[in-house]
Scaffold this motif. Structure first.
Motif, PDB file in Angstrom:
ATOM      1  N   PRO A 176       0.810  -1.225   0.000  1.00  0.00           N
ATOM      2  CA  PRO A 176       0.000   0.000   0.000  1.00  0.00           C
ATOM      3  C   PRO A 176       0.839   1.270   0.000  1.00  0.00           C
ATOM      4  N   ILE A 177       0.404   2.246  -0.773  1.00  0.00           N
ATOM      5  CA  ILE A 177       1.071   3.537  -0.872  1.00  0.00           C
ATOM      6  C   ILE A 177       0.674   4.393   0.343  1.00  0.00           C
ATOM      7  N   LEU A 178       1.588   5.258   0.787  1.00  0.00           N
ATOM      8  CA  LEU A 178       1.344   6.015   2.018  1.00  0.00           C
ATOM      9  C   LEU A 178       0.208   7.012   1.891  1.00  0.00           C
ATOM     10  N   SER A 179       0.009   7.559   0.712  1.00  0.00           N
ATOM     11  CA  SER A 179      -1.031   8.565   0.543  1.00  0.00           C
ATOM     12  C   SER A 179      -1.760   8.335  -0.771  1.00  0.00           C
ATOM     13  N   ALA A 180      -3.076   8.152  -0.705  1.00  0.00           N
ATOM     14  CA  ALA A 180      -3.852   7.851  -1.912  1.00  0.00           C
ATOM     15  C   ALA A 180      -5.262   8.410  -1.794  1.00  0.00           C
ATOM     16  N   ASP A 181      -5.833   8.750  -2.963  1.00  0.00           N
ATOM     17  CA  ASP A 181      -7.235   9.160  -3.042  1.00  0.00           C
ATOM     18  C   ASP A 181      -8.023   8.024  -3.682  1.00  0.00           C
ATOM     19  N   PHE A 182      -9.239   7.799  -3.187  1.00  0.00           N
ATOM     20  CA  PHE A 182     -10.090   6.744  -3.724  1.00  0.00           C
ATOM     21  C   PHE A 182     -11.349   7.355  -4.337  1.00  0.00           C
ATOM     22  N   TYR A 183     -11.750   6.798  -5.487  1.00  0.00           N
ATOM     23  CA  TYR A 183     -12.896   7.319  -6.231  1.00  0.00           C
ATOM     24  C   TYR A 183     -13.903   6.205  -6.516  1.00  0.00           C
ATOM     25  N   LYS A 184     -15.172   6.580  -6.540  1.00  0.00           N
ATOM     26  CA  LYS A 184     -16.248   5.671  -6.961  1.00  0.00           C
ATOM     27  C   LYS A 184     -17.065   6.377  -8.030  1.00  0.00           C
ATOM     28  N   ASP A 185     -17.192   5.727  -9.188  1.00  0.00           N
ATOM     29  CA  ASP A 185     -17.962   6.288 -10.311  1.00  0.00           C
ATOM     30  C   ASP A 185     -17.530   7.726 -10.620  1.00  0.00           C
ATOM     31  N   GLY A 186     -16.218   7.977 -10.513  1.00  0.00           N
ATOM     32  CA  GLY A 186     -15.673   9.276 -10.880  1.00  0.00           C
ATOM     33  C   GLY A 186     -15.671  10.324  -9.780  1.00  0.00           C
ATOM     34  N   SER A 187     -16.278  10.029  -8.623  1.00  0.00           N
ATOM     35  CA  SER A 187     -16.352  11.008  -7.533  1.00  0.00           C
ATOM     36  C   SER A 187     -15.412  10.617  -6.397  1.00  0.00           C
ATOM     37  N   LEU A 188     -14.707  11.603  -5.856  1.00  0.00           N
ATOM     38  CA  LEU A 188     -13.796  11.370  -4.748  1.00  0.00           C
ATOM     39  C   LEU A 188     -14.585  10.974  -3.506  1.00  0.00           C
ATOM     40  N   ILE A 189     -14.221   9.846  -2.883  1.00  0.00           N
ATOM     41  CA  ILE A 189     -14.927   9.405  -1.682  1.00  0.00           C
ATOM     42  C   ILE A 189     -14.015   9.341  -0.461  1.00  0.00           C
TER      43      ILE A 189
END
Length: 271
Positions: free
Chosen positions: A216-229
């Motif tokens: 796992p990377i230390l810092s990540a953004d996760f998206y669902k259907d194109g929207s940041l969650i």
């Protein structure tokens, strides 16, 4: 038969091409420019479907969907007298999974996304008898048996993006079981998620992995259907008490790159 060089038929699917038997799915045939006045023919695995929808709407609905509906679908449109045809559309693969199939496609590492150049092994496991099952796949080119077959298993020493596709177990009589989507990415980041549907009420865990460490990377953004969650996490995201509303396309993004999209499906407990 006169073919139109200008009008092109295409197929799209709603809501998505991966479903469990008993659910519903609709294939829609559209013609570039205008669909007015066209009637439509449907084909599965190149065989004409005798129950094709011939209405101007151009939709073909499977409700309820059954295992035998799994296949590669195309459509063709025609209008006028004498008949004026489009060429056959590009293909759309539709996969229907059994709710209680005894045969499982085991994937190692157990995830849907993989880095190019990594190795991957797949095997068919039958609770009653593992013999007689073969790993098959459908890529953007054709349907084929795994190149390096070992009994009911398959070993891929160095993955490439051309290995992206649908993999399943097939019996000697042609039964198809446990299809799973595998994507191969030549970038630096992938999303680690289960290859199997999440059971309603359980926890969904996602990891954003980097090629150099496979951790796992230390810092990540996760998206669902194109929207940041969820943003700036430790490379992991947990969704507790999953429901049907959590189905969708997920991906992660970091300063090192962005993963491909993976469809996460949620299955009702007991199915």
């Amino acid at each position: 038969m006169f073919c139109s060089a200008e009008a092109q038929a295409s197929v799209r699917v709603s809501p998505q091409p991966w479903l469990t038997e008993g659910e519903s799915v609709t294939l829609i045939c559209e013609v570039s420019g205008s669909s007015k006045g066209w009637t439509f023919s449907w084909f599965r695995d190149h065989d004409h479907l005798s129950d094709s929808s011939r209405g101007a709407g151009g939709s073909y609905t499977l409700s309820p969907a059954a295992l035998q509906h799994t296949g590669v679908y195309t459509c063709r449109a025609e209008r006028g007298r004498p008949a004026y045809y489009t060429h056959n559309s590009s293909s759309q693969t539709l996969w229907i999974t059994g709710v209680s199939a005894s045969v499982s496609l085991v994937i190692n590492p157990s995830r849907s996304q993989h880095f190019s150049s990594d190795s991957l092994s797949l095997s068919c496991e039958d609770k009653s008898n593992s013999a007689g099952w073969t790993v098959r796949r459908y890529t953007d080119k054709d349907t084929q048996t795994c190149a390096k077959q070992t009994g009911s298993g398959c070993v891929m020493d160095s993955l490439s993006t051309s290995d992206t596709g649908v993999y399943w177990c097939e019996s000697e009589s042609g039964e198809k079981r446990h299809p799973r989507n595998i994507t191969v990415h030549d970038g630096e980041v992938i999303l680690e998620s289960s290859v199997d549907p999440v059971i309603e009420g359980e926890t969904l865990t996602l990891h954003c992995l980097h090629r150099s460490t496979n951790s796992p990377i230390l810092s990540a953004d996760f998206y669902k259907d194109g929207s940041l969650i969820q943003n700036q996490t430790t490379g992991e995201m947990n969704i507790t008490t999953v429901s049907k509303s959590h189905e969708g396309f997920y991906y992660c993004k970091t300063e090192r790159g962005q993963s491909l999209h993976s469809w996460i499906s949620v299955r009702v407990r007991g199915q």
